[in-house]
Design an enzyme around this catalytic site. Structure first.
Site, mmCIF file in Angstrom:
data_model
loop_
_atom_site.group_PDB
_atom_site.id
_atom_site.type_symbol
_atom_site.label_atom_id
_atom_site.label_comp_id
_atom_site.label_asym_id
_atom_site.label_seq_id
_atom_site.Cartn_x
_atom_site.Cartn_y
_atom_site.Cartn_z
ATOM 1 N N SER A 129 0.900 -1.123 0.045
ATOM 2 C CA SER A 129 -0.243 0.430 -0.230
ATOM 3 C C SER A 129 1.050 1.035 -0.153
ATOM 4 C CB SER A 129 -0.725 -0.068 0.809
ATOM 5 O OG SER A 129 -1.907 0.842 1.193
ATOM 6 N N GLU A 134 -1.791 -2.650 -8.181
ATOM 7 C CA GLU A 134 -2.644 -2.834 -7.661
ATOM 8 C C GLU A 134 -4.255 -1.670 -6.959
ATOM 9 O OE1 GLU A 134 -3.648 -2.810 -3.954
ATOM 10 O OE2 GLU A 134 -1.248 -2.277 -3.637
ATOM 11 N N HIS A 136 -4.613 -5.617 -1.662
ATOM 12 C CA HIS A 136 -6.261 -5.458 -0.188
ATOM 13 C C HIS A 136 -6.751 -6.148 0.150
ATOM 14 C CE1 HIS A 136 -3.493 -1.299 -1.025
ATOM 15 N NE2 HIS A 136 -4.115 -1.049 0.755
#
Length: 311
Positions: free
Chosen positions: A118, A216, A283
């Site tokens: 992330s 992502e 995620h």
């Protein structure tokens, strides 16, 4: 400078062995002490010795303390010869505020893995670009109780503590699987979270020429998703890519006639390279671990991403 190629000093495999010391740091958003202790228990069960950085539980708004304190903890962990790997306690926001200030030349003498994903993508990209450090893109938390899922735990342990090749099979049930084309491509795997790839462009994003781009995302509005892709393509940051790997694209609502999938097709199809979607990376509670910067082969026909651990 290792921009776009394999590092001269590929980290030894396996990355960690029993009795190695690892340290938790908080380069981004604040974290609860109990959550870190739960993760530390998992690592101790693997036979690792666990330390926690001095400022890991600091708080300053949405940040885990002052920039200088977070930077000092991260730099110290990356340079301490006793520490074999560094675990980010979480992502969130804030690692991009300190990524450019790391002592890259010193880190390059003995690069070690940083485990996170992330927001931590900004650190992975900067460390690969300037120090040749392989990053470990891993989901450290899973379900509502903030625990690693069994699948994610096994994947992370296997990547860190074995010398097996990293193999991730695409799942056609994952929405991005609809993007899969045909063909095979090889290159270092570069990327991660789309927001951080775009944030790093122009200062911490390595050249993607000859690389496999990993994408992502999480909780982007469709307009944000569109803007990030547009900037990366129009500015030439994706020129020369060898292939594209797409993981989970979570929480981007469709705004007909636009969706995350339609926008990716629109922006990426023109590169004419193999695209492998449906990868369980990002995620999700069961997200698999991959190595940022490692030599990677994607096979869109076989539906596999394989990473070579050889030097």
């Amino acid at each position: 400078m290792v921009d776009g190629g394999l590092p001269k000093d590929h980290p030894p495999m396996p990355l960690l062995r029993p009795d190695d010391c690892v340290r938790f740091v908080s380069p981004a958003s604040p974290v609860e002490r109990e959550a870190v202790e739960r993760r530390a228990e998992v690592l101790r069960d693997w036979g690792l010795r666990v330390e926690v950085a001095a400022h890991a539980f600091d708080r300053l708004g949405y940040l885990a303390g002052e920039d200088d304190a977070r930077l000092a903890d991260l730099a110290d962990a990356l340079l301490d010869p006793v520490v074999h790997a560094v675990f980010a306690t979480r992502g969130g926001k804030g690692s991009y505020r300190i990524a450019h200030r790391l002592p890259f030349a010193a880190i390059a003498h003995r690069p070690k893995p940083l485990i996170g994903f992330s927001d931590i993508t900004a650190l992975h990209l900067a460390l690969w670009q300037k120090s040749g450090a392989i990053g470990v893109h891993s989901a450290l938390t899973g379900n509502e109780a903030d625990r690693l899922s069994g699948v994610a735990t096994a994947s992370l342990q296997r990547v860190l503590m074995s010398d097996d090749a990293v193999v991730v099979a695409a799942d056609p049930a994952i929405a991005s699987g609809s993007l899969t084309t045909t063909g095979r491509a090889m290159g270092p795997l570069i990327g991660g979270n789309l927001t951080m790839i775009a944030t790093a462009a122009g200062w911490a994003l390595p050249t993607l020429a000859g690389a496999i781009l990993l994408i992502e995302s999480n909780d982007l509005f469709i307009g944000q998703f569109h803007r990030f892709l547009t900037m990366l393509v129009r500015a030439g940051h994706l020129d020369g890519i060898a292939g594209i790997a797409v993981g989970h694209l979570v929480g981007t609502p469709d705004r007909p006639p636009f969706s995350a999938m339609s926008l990716l097709r629109e922006h990426l199809a023109g590169f004419g390279v193999p695209i492998l979607g449906g990868l369980p990376i990002g995620h999700h509670a069961d997200a698999r671990t991959v190595l940022i910067g490692a030599k990677t082969v994607i096979d869109a026909d076989a539906g596999t991403l394989i990473q070579d651990r050889a030097r």
